[in-house]
Design an enzyme around this catalytic site. Structure first.
Site, PDB file in Angstrom:
ATOM      1  N   HIS A   1      52.010 -38.525 -21.665  1.00  0.00           N
ATOM      2  CA  HIS A   1      52.035 -38.572 -20.370  1.00  0.00           C
ATOM      3  C   HIS A   1      52.035 -40.060 -19.849  1.00  0.00           C
ATOM      4  O   HIS A   1      50.993 -40.809 -19.369  1.00  0.00           O
ATOM      5  CB  HIS A   1      50.858 -37.932 -19.751  1.00  0.00           C
TER       6      HIS A   1
ATOM      7  N   VAL B   1      57.723 -43.324 -19.216  1.00  0.00           N
ATOM      8  CA  VAL B   1      59.048 -42.610 -19.962  1.00  0.00           C
ATOM      9  C   VAL B   1      59.099 -41.054 -19.847  1.00  0.00           C
ATOM     10  O   VAL B   1      60.239 -40.518 -19.623  1.00  0.00           O
ATOM     11  CB  VAL B   1      59.037 -43.052 -21.630  1.00  0.00           C
TER      12      VAL B   1
ATOM     13  N   HIS C   1      55.176 -36.611 -10.654  1.00  0.00           N
ATOM     14  CA  HIS C   1      54.519 -35.352 -11.162  1.00  0.00           C
ATOM     15  C   HIS C   1      53.429 -35.530 -11.994  1.00  0.00           C
ATOM     16  O   HIS C   1      52.323 -34.900 -11.882  1.00  0.00           O
ATOM     17  CB  HIS C   1      55.569 -34.266 -11.627  1.00  0.00           C
TER      18      HIS C   1
END
EC number: 3.1.4.-
Length: 494
Positions: free
Chosen positions: A217, A220, A257
């Site tokens: 997470h 990238v 997100h």
């Protein structure tokens, strides 16, 4: 002069760092402002504003604006300071959760990357503002890498796009370069009259808020999801119906997100009584935090400040609706609704609510599309996410917490986790997406999914066979040793 404001839209969701509780410590608005025309480090004392905490009131922030007023900003819900030593979790520092020791040396690779990043940011800023480089020869290597990155961006809609390679070409700035390129190629900069320097600064702040030490997470992953989202937005049904506002929100949601993801999942935050779990009442804890962090950066960068207030608030709300849809615990709800729409054939993308729902589904697909990538990329992503899972399990075991089954390296393997993930999470969603958008891309994704699933099964079977063979050889060896011990040297048979 002190004015108290309530924040019903953006509650404060970050605790006061311990090292500033004993004093009023200041935090500057942006650590990258110098790269894009902001004040130089020596001029920080003259900057327009700063944020500080007060040791007597841990639920309030003080914002100094224009050197005149102290504006106190208090969270509407507030939060009580966590008692020190109340739980072993308090000893876990998310900033170093996934860190690895670095070998000592005269110049570390990290410092080299930082230097190159500074040069690239400065060079890009000068280029945007039309200032020629004082020493063009000094950017030969940089321009060489930039040239290769530009060639890759020409094929950004290719499903085989290698984000790991692109990240190396951009020296760890894949999210900034990719998102800026997509905004520009869609014409969103001109259409929404975005300030390019503000946009660049906003994207840099997003990239920096992702924790680079997380195996999975990180920025990238965010860039990879953004690229996948672009591929879905190019599908005929979406390309023909999505408005410019839909495109803007879709790309923003993909880029943000997982913003400031701590590298552990929601159950971990809940069972350790983390303040985010309390703030969001154990519901979509991480997704709410990602959304609020994204809104905070939007406001800090003033990227949309020129738009009417009602439009800005509406966009922030819709952005949150998209990010909240990535909550894996709500997967079945979205999948059931999607399946019902497809069965009834009542999806009408001229309807704003239906378009927004499809954007939610597209973002969900982009978030978990790794098993649908070519094997080389899919395998690498699978290893990274499993490494992050197992590291959480190690932390849980270290602090005598119940180990999450998915994060237990002693009872699980990469192959088993991926096979289960593909079977119960990925495949059901992408089968329905293929019903909705039966295109070459959907067929390609389903083909990769099938091959990757088979590849993990073959690898697992081979590993189990090798383990079984090794166990059999060990038993045979033990049996021989036992027989040889039954007859000591010099003994005679009766």
């Amino acid at each position: 002069m002190e004015v108290c404001y309530q924040l019903p839209v953006l509650p404060l969701d970050r605790p006061v760092p311990k090292h500033v509780l004993s004093r009023r410590g200041a935090i500057s608005f942006s650590s990258n402002s110098y790269f894009f025309g902001g004040p130089a480090p020596r001029q920080l004392a003259k900057r327009r504003g700063a944020i500080s905490y007060d040791s007597e009131n841990q639920t309030a922030l003080y914002i100094r604006m224009l050197g005149t007023y102290d504006v106190r900003v208090r969270s509407q819900v507030g939060f009580e300071p966590e008692p020190r030593g109340s739980h072993p979790y308090l000893c876990v520092d998310f900033r170093t959760l996934h860190s690895r020791p670095q070998s000592a040396g005269p110049v570390s690779a990290r410092n080299v990357r930082r230097l190159l990043s500074f040069q690239r940011y400065l060079h890009s800023s000068r280029f945007i503002r039309g200032i020629p480089a004082s020493n063009p020869l000094g950017y030969i290597l940089d321009d060489d890498y930039t040239g290769q990155a530009k060639l890759m961006l020409e094929k950004v809609g290719n499903w085989n796009f290698d984000m790991f390679f692109f990240d190396r070409l951009t020296n760890g700035n894949s999210l900034v370069n990719l998102t800026f390129h997509l905004f520009n190629s869609y014409g969103l900069i001109e259409l929404f009259q975005l300030d390019m320097v503000k946009l660049r600064r906003f994207l840099v702040m997003i990239q920096e808020d992702y924790r680079s030490l997380n195996p999975y997470h990180n920025a990238v992953h965010a860039a990879d999801v953004t690229q996948a989202m672009y591929c879905y937005l190019q599908e005929p049904k979406l390309a023909e119906t999505m408005t410019s506002c839909d495109l803007l929100l879709g790309l923003l949601a993909a880029a943000t997100h997982d913003l400031d993801h701590p590298g552990v999942n929601q159950p971990f935050l809940i069972k350790t009584n983390h303040y985010l779990a309390a703030l969001y009442k154990n519901s979509s804890v991480l997704e709410n935090h990602h959304w609020k962090s994204a809104v905070g950066l939007l406001r800090e960068s003033a990227l949309l400040s020129h738009l009417p207030t009602e439009d800005r608030l509406n966009m922030e709300e819709r952005l949150g609706s998209l990010i909240l849809a990535t909550d894996i615990s709500r997967q079945n709800n979205y999948l059931s609704e999607f399946r019902t729409h497809l069965d009834k054939r009542d999806l009408c993308l001229t309807n704003g609510r239906h378009r927004h729902f499809i954007l939610q589904i597209a973002l969900k697909c982009a978030d978990i599309c790794n098993p649908c990538r070519p094997w080389k990329l899919s395998k690498l992503w699978s290893e990274k996410v499993t490494e992050e899972f197992f590291h959480q399990g190690d932390i849980e075991r270290k602090h005598h917490l119940e180990v999450t089954p998915l994060c237990d390296r002693q009872s699980n393997s990469v192959a088993n986790i991926q096979i289960g993930f593909m079977t119960y999470v990925v495949e059901p969603l992408f089968v329905e997406w293929s019903r909705f958008s039966d295109t070459r891309l959907s067929q390609t994704m389903m083909g990769h999914l099938s091959l990757n699933k088979q590849g993990w099964k073959e690898g697992r079977d081979k590993q189990e066979a090798n383990t079984s063979r090794a166990s059999e050889e060990q038993r045979t060896s033990d049996a021989k040793d036992s027989n040889s011990k039954e007859l000591p040297q010099g003994s005679k048979r009766s």
